[in-house]
Design a protein around this motif. Structure first.
Motif, PDB file in Angstrom:
ATOM      1  N   UNK A 206       3.226  58.822  18.993  1.00  0.00           N
ATOM      2  CA  UNK A 206       4.120  58.710  17.829  1.00  0.00           C
ATOM      3  C   UNK A 206       3.328  58.396  16.570  1.00  0.00           C
ATOM      4  N   UNK A 207       4.025  57.828  15.587  1.00  0.00           N
ATOM      5  CA  UNK A 207       3.379  57.572  14.290  1.00  0.00           C
ATOM      6  C   UNK A 207       2.943  56.107  14.179  1.00  0.00           C
ATOM      7  N   UNK A 208       1.710  55.905  13.732  1.00  0.00           N
ATOM      8  CA  UNK A 208       1.175  54.551  13.500  1.00  0.00           C
ATOM      9  C   UNK A 208       0.439  54.519  12.168  1.00  0.00           C
ATOM     10  N   UNK A 209       0.505  53.372  11.513  1.00  0.00           N
ATOM     11  CA  UNK A 209      -0.278  53.176  10.287  1.00  0.00           C
ATOM     12  C   UNK A 209      -1.577  52.452  10.629  1.00  0.00           C
ATOM     13  N   UNK A 210      -2.676  52.929  10.040  1.00  0.00           N
ATOM     14  CA  UNK A 210      -3.961  52.249  10.241  1.00  0.00           C
ATOM     15  C   UNK A 210      -4.732  52.289   8.924  1.00  0.00           C
ATOM     16  N   UNK A 211      -4.867  51.144   8.283  1.00  0.00           N
ATOM     17  CA  UNK A 211      -5.653  51.092   7.042  1.00  0.00           C
ATOM     18  C   UNK A 211      -6.410  49.778   7.003  1.00  0.00           C
ATOM     19  N   UNK A 212      -7.353  49.685   6.053  1.00  0.00           N
ATOM     20  CA  UNK A 212      -8.147  48.473   5.929  1.00  0.00           C
ATOM     21  C   UNK A 212      -7.274  47.289   5.518  1.00  0.00           C
ATOM     22  N   UNK A 271      -4.624  47.371  18.591  1.00  0.00           N
ATOM     23  CA  UNK A 271      -5.691  47.951  17.768  1.00  0.00           C
ATOM     24  C   UNK A 271      -5.639  47.260  16.402  1.00  0.00           C
ATOM     25  N   UNK A 272      -6.660  46.434  16.145  1.00  0.00           N
ATOM     26  CA  UNK A 272      -6.614  45.551  14.977  1.00  0.00           C
ATOM     27  C   UNK A 272      -7.304  46.161  13.763  1.00  0.00           C
ATOM     28  N   UNK A 273      -6.565  46.372  12.694  1.00  0.00           N
ATOM     29  CA  UNK A 273      -7.213  46.803  11.453  1.00  0.00           C
ATOM     30  C   UNK A 273      -8.157  45.719  10.946  1.00  0.00           C
ATOM     31  N   UNK A 274      -9.213  46.114  10.242  1.00  0.00           N
ATOM     32  CA  UNK A 274     -10.204  45.140   9.764  1.00  0.00           C
ATOM     33  C   UNK A 274     -10.347  45.219   8.241  1.00  0.00           C
TER      34      UNK A 274
END
Ligand code: NAP
Length: 292
Positions: A206-212, A271-274
């Motif tokens: 599905x859809x996930x957001x991943x940004x700094x 899944x941890x954004x950094x």
């Protein structure tokens, strides 16, 4: 684990190749740039996927020239939609998992709190509309994830960090937009997130957001880059910076004013954004090493 990477010479594609080479010997990577696999060529996609039989297809290719897309909607559609349909079809047919990257530009930017994945989209540009249609194309494959990211920078290709470094060397003063807010994202972290998805069991779909991590403006991002470049010895003198509104820097494509995306969903999936701030130092060091 067999992974077919498309768009291998782009920012994310290059970082993914580095990561696979350095840390994932168990990944058999077939990295293809446009000359090796033009993803808008349906027959070529089907042929290669059929031959290689990947477990995962990671699509890091896209038409990313946001302003050019306004006068070349067909070109943008071919890569951002039609080609994604080709990949989704081949992935579905050959039982591969598809990882596809999308963008904050699917939102209209009129918000004051981080965008959630299920918030209605309202792209304001051809690039944004084609990327939104591309998300739908990717998700026609049952085993697929769309990672929306924002403000990508790295030691590779063209990006804001490298533009600031060049302009900082050329000019004593710079005017930078201060009324667009978002989260910069290091391409290497997107590559790491993709790798985590590849080895997750079960893989998120599905859809996930991943940004700094950390919201800023282009002005704030530029200031951090230039200050750190001075410390790293890549810039002799800090240029004078002036914050300006978007209205003083008109572009063919409209940019979202507020691009911060909530990353709670991907964090809940483990899944941890950094933070992007130390990634500036990392990229500057890599650029410095490549110069010496
Ligand atoms: N850059 C950003 O700030 C940003 C922000 C949000 C989301 N994203 C998304 O993140 C993803 C990766 O972006 P990026 O910054 O790594 O992009 P990039 O550096 O522009 O790389 C894109 C790559 O795609 C390749 N490509 C274009 N058309 C192709 C085709 N028909 N067949 C095969 N390859 C093709 C390009 O090759 P050529 O060099 O030969 O054209 C290029 O190497 C994209 O999906 C983008 O939409 C980027």
């Amino acid at each position: 684990m067999k992974v077919l990477l498309t768009g291998a010479s782009g920012q994310v594609g290059s970082c993914f190749q580095d990561l696979a080479k350095e840390k994932f010997p168990q990944v058999t990577l077939l990295a293809t740039d446009r000359s090796q696999l033009d993803i808008s060529d349906a027959a070529a996609v089907e042929r290669l996927v059929g031959q290689f039989q990947p477990d995962v297809i990671f699509n890091a290719a896209a038409y990313t020239a946001v302003d050019r897309a306004e006068s070349d909607p067909e070109g943008a559609w071919n890569v951002n939609v039609q080609a994604v349909e080709n990949l989704a079809l081949a992935a579905q047919r050959h039982h591969a998992f598809l990882i596809h990257i999308s963008t904050d530009y699917v939102f209209n930017g009129e918000a004051d709190k981080p965008w959630a994945e299920d918030h209605p989209c309202d792209p304001q540009s051809i690039y944004g509309s084609t990327k939104l249609a591309g998300e739908k194309a990717a998700l026609t494959c049952e085993q697929a994830i769309v990672l929306r990211t924002s403000w990508v920078f790295s030691e590779y290709g063209n990006n804001f960090l490298k533009t600031m470094l060049r302009l900082g060397k050329e000019r004593p003063a710079l005017s930078i937009i201060d009324d667009q807010r978002g989260c910069p994202t290091y391409a290497g972290d997107i590559a790491s997130a993709a790798m985590e998805i590849i080895f997750a069991a079960p893989r998120p779909t599905g859809i996930y957001h991943y940004s700094g991590v950390g919201e800023t403006s282009w002005f704030g991002f530029a200031e951090a880059i230039l200050q750190k470049a001075c410390v790293a010895g890549l810039l002799e003198k800090m240029p004078e910076l002036t914050p300006i509104p978007t209205t003083q820097f008109p572009t063919p494509a409209k940019r979202p004013k507020y691009s911060v995306m909530s990353t709670q969903k991907i964090a809940a999936a483990g899944i941890m954004p950094v933070s992007w701030l130390p990634r500036i130092d990392l990229v500057l060091q890599k650029l410095k090493t490549s110069l010496s």
